[in-house]
Enzyme design. Sequence first.
Site, PDB file in Angstrom:
ATOM      1  N   GLY A   1       0.826  -1.204   0.000  1.00 33.02           N
ATOM      2  CA  GLY A   1       0.000   0.000   0.000  1.00 33.02           C
ATOM      3  C   GLY A   1       0.856   1.247   0.000  1.00 33.02           C
ATOM      4  N   SER A   2       0.380   2.286   0.670  1.00 36.34           N
ATOM      5  CA  SER A   2       0.979   3.613   0.536  1.00 36.34           C
ATOM      6  C   SER A   2       2.362   3.758   1.147  1.00 36.34           C
ATOM      7  CB  SER A   2       0.044   4.661   1.138  1.00 36.34           C
ATOM      8  OG  SER A   2      -1.153   4.753   0.379  1.00 36.34           O
TER       9      SER A   2
END
Length: 638
Positions: free
Chosen positions: A291-292
């Site tokens: 993810g981020s």
Amino acid sequence: MYTRIKRKRLVVIEVCGYILFGAILGKLLYSQSFKQAELLEGAIDLWERSFPIAGERGMIVDRDLEVLAMDLPSSSLMVVPSQIENKEETARFLSGVLEADYETILTKISARVSTQKLNPEGRLLDSKTQKQISDQNLKGVYLVRDAKRYYPKYSFLSQVLGFTGIDNQGLSGLELAYDSVLSGKSGSLNIPFDALGNKIDLLEESWESSGKGNVLMLTISATIQEIMEREMDNVMLEYSPKQAWAIAMDPRNGEILAMVSKPDFDPNHYQEYDPSIYNHNLPIYNSYEPGSTFKVITFAMALNERVIDMEKDTYMDRGYEMVNGARIKSWKAGGHGLQTFLEVLQNSSNPGFVEISRRLGTDTLYNYVMDFGFGAKTGVDLVGESKGIMFAKERMTALETATTAFGQGISLTALQLVRAVSATVNGGYLYEPYITKAILHPTTMDVLYEREPTLVRQVISEETSQKMRYALEHVVALGGGKSAYMEGYKVGGKTGTAQKVKGGGYAENAYILSFIGVAPIDDPKIVVYIAVDEPQSTIQYGGTIVAPIAKRILEDVLPYLQVEKASEQVPKAYAWNDKRSYVVPSYIGKSVKEISSKHHTFVYDGEGSRVISQLPSAGTKLEEGMRVWLWLGEDEVE
């Protein structure tokens, strides 16, 4: 004529007999004179019964020599079947004491062998059982010295340390990886017996001494490990996730300072746990979409290639980007509007990172991903490491390039990510992570071998790394990582909220929440990563759940590392629901009636009319609503 021939034959036979007798006699004389020692040794080998003496396995210690694994003396049971007079009665007694099957014990003590170890029934006996057997003074039954592996801190660092089997051989973790280093040479006690099993008093017992294994010294800090274990235990209690894991590394050299997997186990009793718990060291085993948190890596690529100026170039986030017919949306409905690229990172804008991927291009992005070490094992000296998953370059379209840029489609381990982020803040240097600091002599504790840091390559420039430190501090002060902000300590980092992959798609409402933090960001000494798999009954955002955990860890770790507080740092941007911090004034010398505050509460201790001491001291920033402790005394002021 016949008689003469017969006499000649008798003479020949007689001569041959004398020659044969002489040869035999000569052989006996030769053996007695010249090979006596050799023959005696062979005879003794046939008479002797060997009783093994276990070697002492080397300790495992942390970087400050705190013991994490050690051997405790124990005893095991051996029998000489030919010496046991009443096998049924002996088997009945032993099966009762050992809580074992009678027929199994009877079969073992009746075997036609010189010595028999009762394995596993008679291995590593406790003191009570040893005394019961010793008090019976059973003929042919012997207690021999053995060693039992002991982990004094129980589940502490359990998946990393691993455990040993009944013969004290390494079966998992460091115990397996360094089994040859830790193992101690076994010895034996050799006692001569005759064919009837009676001890031969004329012959002496022989002793082959056992040895000690070397000491394994880790890069792990027991203090940092305890802090992280405490916080991850709290995570398991508060949020009931499926799993949770954490890792801390020194970004300057690749030394692993702490590594946590939850749920964990007690290696002293590993048989009581499911193999999926003790066989999976999650920070190196679990491979998942980051993810981020991966945006840290992509942003470093873009700065290093100079495709963006993070403070001058802008991007209009309208809420989505179209790539090959796929709609990639921002987490914020309607987007973030016009932003600098530094704000793209602060706001964790997926459409903004699609734009960065376009500027980088597939070839450049892919090459950087490889250079940062993704898609390959890190080389850490632990067993069970995964290498993650990365698209084949020839199969990457613009869509795969875009999703990789914001951490989807690529699969990695926590250790891979921590190593890569360390390279973005340490000047650009990618190190091989390691957990064994040195091998020590078991008696003198002298260093026999010391591991030196292994530089793999430089992936970004010093200038880019400096910009990354600046950017990550702004993410914590002004962006999604505000929950990790610490007054007085400069922290950088990035949150992550990754939807879990299931059956070729994404599972609904199933997320891995994470945060990666660096401190102090202007001179990094530690990188901390935390991941929580499907926390229950809470908001599914890394910034909400995981960043505060990192803050609590760093609040205890940074003073331990003797990191001095910063005189200046990027001020935190407060949202309407954020707690603000206010400077604590000096209350020393003031009377109780003069003390008041709109932001803090007070706790008084002692007797007197004026404040003689306070905690925290004047000038400290403290979140609103927190307590200030005041000690009262007479007019004398410290």
